[in-house]
Design an enzyme around this catalytic site. Structure first.
Site, PDB file in Angstrom:
ATOM      1  NE  ARG A 107     -43.665  40.205 -19.415  1.00 57.73           N
ATOM      2  CZ  ARG A 107     -43.009  40.357 -20.556  1.00 57.73           C
ATOM      3  NH1 ARG A 107     -43.557  40.961 -21.588  1.00 57.73           N
ATOM      4  NH2 ARG A 107     -41.786  39.870 -20.685  1.00 57.73           N
ATOM      5  CG  HIS A 152     -37.399  42.892 -20.711  1.00 54.32           C
ATOM      6  ND1 HIS A 152     -38.760  42.676 -20.761  1.00 54.32           N
ATOM      7  CD2 HIS A 152     -37.102  43.528 -21.875  1.00 54.32           C
ATOM      8  CE1 HIS A 152     -39.258  43.172 -21.885  1.00 54.32           C
ATOM      9  NE2 HIS A 152     -38.255  43.703 -22.580  1.00 54.32           N
ATOM     10  CD  GLU A 197     -39.745  40.378 -27.419  1.00 54.17           C
ATOM     11  OE1 GLU A 197     -38.780  40.900 -27.978  1.00 54.17           O
ATOM     12  OE2 GLU A 197     -40.912  40.769 -27.562  1.00 54.17           O
ATOM     13  CG  ASN A 337     -43.736  39.600 -25.727  1.00 52.86           C
ATOM     14  OD1 ASN A 337     -44.617  39.302 -24.929  1.00 52.86           O
ATOM     15  ND2 ASN A 337     -42.541  40.009 -25.353  1.00 52.86           N
ATOM     16  CE1 TYR A 339     -45.353  45.709 -29.348  1.00 52.52           C
ATOM     17  CE2 TYR A 339     -44.160  43.651 -29.085  1.00 52.52           C
ATOM     18  CZ  TYR A 339     -44.659  44.813 -28.546  1.00 52.52           C
ATOM     19  OH  TYR A 339     -44.474  45.099 -27.224  1.00 52.52           O
ATOM     20  CD  GLU A 406     -43.264  43.044 -24.632  1.00 46.41           C
ATOM     21  OE1 GLU A 406     -43.032  43.659 -25.689  1.00 46.41           O
ATOM     22  OE2 GLU A 406     -42.383  42.646 -23.861  1.00 46.41           O
TER      23      GLU A 406
END
Ligand code: NOJ
Length: 502
Positions: A107, A152, A197, A337, A339, A406
């Site tokens: 990606r 992005h 995002e 994504n 985290y 991600e």
């Protein structure tokens, strides 16, 4: 000598502080279930973070070039993305790393200003187009599929100059750029991501949360941005769907990032505060795409607070019914994504003074001190959060195909013996497998951020997330495998997170 001593102590501290500690996963055992055959593993990067060559061969300036060049102190270590990991020249080395790890897909993102220096389709930069074609051919030659992100965060400065993501014109301009990319590269691309995002684009870029272009328009500009990002995504999706899908056989979606928000207690108030927060974070972008329109709680809260603030209408720009219909359903799968996680408890309604998205969401949002920290000043490690988030997504949007686009962890020193990263990946992927087997969540792919150390936005080179180390002071920028690259390679080969599985 004294310096060396301090350095050794510091390094030991940084590395060991990832090793243990309470991440609320105490007693949790990594699963010995395996990923199903056909599950896809990838790695991710983004143009500005790896390419360098910021003004090479006719590339136009974009907002991160502009913002960092004019505010050098904005980046923690004073670095820039001017050279970054130098992938503009070293993309073949990147692909060689991927081949070594055995990933199924890569990606990466296209820098809008590299192919359209002023953002408009009247002037196409052939050298930029060739760069991406060469990368795509290199991937194909190595049997690696391309998952390509169109945006992005690197808006051409020429488009920022006319209002960027707060100007309605951006919808058509993005769609023209997207269409050109489908025409130029679509034969090589099986998966497209329109926008990466939106939360960071809008609240980071227009809500004063410290990302380019650094506009501080809390509670207003950030909502305009969200509106046009969603409309731009939808337009680009429809163009692909109607004009390219049947010829190119690809899939296309938007990537939304979300933390998990855990209620502090079981009380109805804390649960409501946490639900409201996640609706403002994930629902704000997911609800229009997967259900239709802004989440109701956003519509109500922003309208209410706007009136109390003295506005004569809501600060959340409404979608017309045509726009709701246009955005609804513009996905081929749900891409997320993830985290880290936060706790949320109910709190008194934030003051009615300067408006902001954060105040509109309300609640008391915090991370536990006992959760391990990744790189200093960055997020904390909360592996169980990914499972809870996935369950919430299934309960809220239905049984959709989900791809993790991600996930990964940072450190500051780029250690090759990155056991902390192995531990992070193992625990997060284990919770992912639990979600698949215990909760029947249809997850078909996992993307590790990132294949190589790169430029981590305002953290600069302080935030290293690669499974290959890149020495940013070496002009040759060699890629050196970290221990985690071997671990990930083994997971891909064996489909097992441990030394052996059941
Ligand atoms: C999300 C972003 O998409 C990516 O650009 C960033 O580097 C990673 N998270 C890590 O912060």
């Amino acid at each position: 000598m004294k310096f060396l001593y301090r350095f050794v102590i510091f390094t030991l501290f940084v590395v060991s502080s990832f090793g243990d500690g309470d991440d609320d996963d105490v007693g949790y055992e990594v699963t010995n279930k395996t990923f199903p055959k056909g599950f896809l593993f990838g790695v991710a990067t983004a143009a500005y973070q790896i390419e360098g060559g910021w003004d090479e061969d006719g590339k136009g300036e974009q907002i991160w070039d502009m913002w960092i060049h004019s505010n050098p102190k904005i980046v923690a270590d004073g670095s820039t993305g001017d050279v970054a990991s130098d992938s503009y020249h070293k993309y073949k080395e990147d692909v060689a790393c991927m081949t070594e790890v055995g990933v199924h897909y890569y990606r990466f993102s296209i820098a809008w200003a590299r192919i359209l220096p002023n953002g408009r389709t009247n002037k196409v930069n052939k050298a930029g187009v060739d760069y991406y074609l060469n990368l795509l051919k290199e991937l194909k030659a190595n049997g690696i599929e391309a998952m390509v992100t169109l945006y992005h965060w690197d808006l051409p400065t020429a488009l920022h100059d006319i209002g960027g993501w707060t100007n309605p014109e951006i919808v058509g301009l993005f769609a023209e750029y997207a269409q050109l990319c489908y025409e130029l590269f679509g034969d090589y691309v099986k998966t497209w991501v329109t926008i990466n995002e939106p939360k960071q684009i809008c609240h980071g870029g227009y809500g004063g949360s410290g990302y380019a272009p650094g506009i501080n328009s809390e509670g207003l500009g950030e909502y305009l941005c969200a509106r046009y990002v969603l409309l731009a995504h939808a337009k680009a999706w429809h163009i692909y769907d109607t004009e390219f899908r049947s010829k190119q056989n690809g899939r296309i979606t938007i990537v939304i990032d979300s933390d998990w928000f855990e209620p502090t207690t079981d009380s109805a108030e804390d649960k409501e505060a946490a639900e409201t927060k996640i609706q403002f974070v994930f629902g704000m972008y997911a609800n229009p795409v997967f259900i239709g329109d802004w989440p109701q709680v956003m519509i109500d809260r922003v309208a209410d607070r706007s009136l109390k603030e003295g506005f004569d209408q809501t600060r959340l720009p409404p979608f017309s019914s045509e726009e709701v219909a246009d955005i609804r359903g513009t996905y081929d799968f749900l891409a997320i994504n993830h985290y880290t996680s936060y706790m949320v408890s109910a709190a008194a309604e934030p003051n009615i003074d300067n408006p902001s998205w954060v105040k509109d969401a309300g609640g008391n949002v915090y991370q536990k001190d006992t959760w391990q920290q990744a790189a200093i000043g960055w997020f904390r490690i909360v592996p169980w959060g990914i499972g809870k988030l996935l369950k919430w997504i299934k309960a809220t949007y239905g049984d959709l195909e989900i791809v993790i686009t991600e996930n990964g962890v940072s450190d500051r020193n780029g250690t090759l013996e990155d056991d902390h990263r192995i531990r992070y990946l193992k625990l997060y992927m284990s919770h992912l497998l639990d979600a698949m087997y215990e909760d029947n969540i249809n997850i078909t792919g996992y993307t590790l951020w990132s294949i190589i150390d790169n430029f981590e936005w305002t953290q600069g080179f302080n935030g290293k997330l690669g499974i290959y180390y890149v020495n940013m002071s070496d002009p040759e920028r060699p890629r050196v495998p970290k221990k985690s690259s071997k671990y990930y390679a083994n997971v891909i080969k064996t489909l097992c997170l441990q030394d052996s599985c059941e």
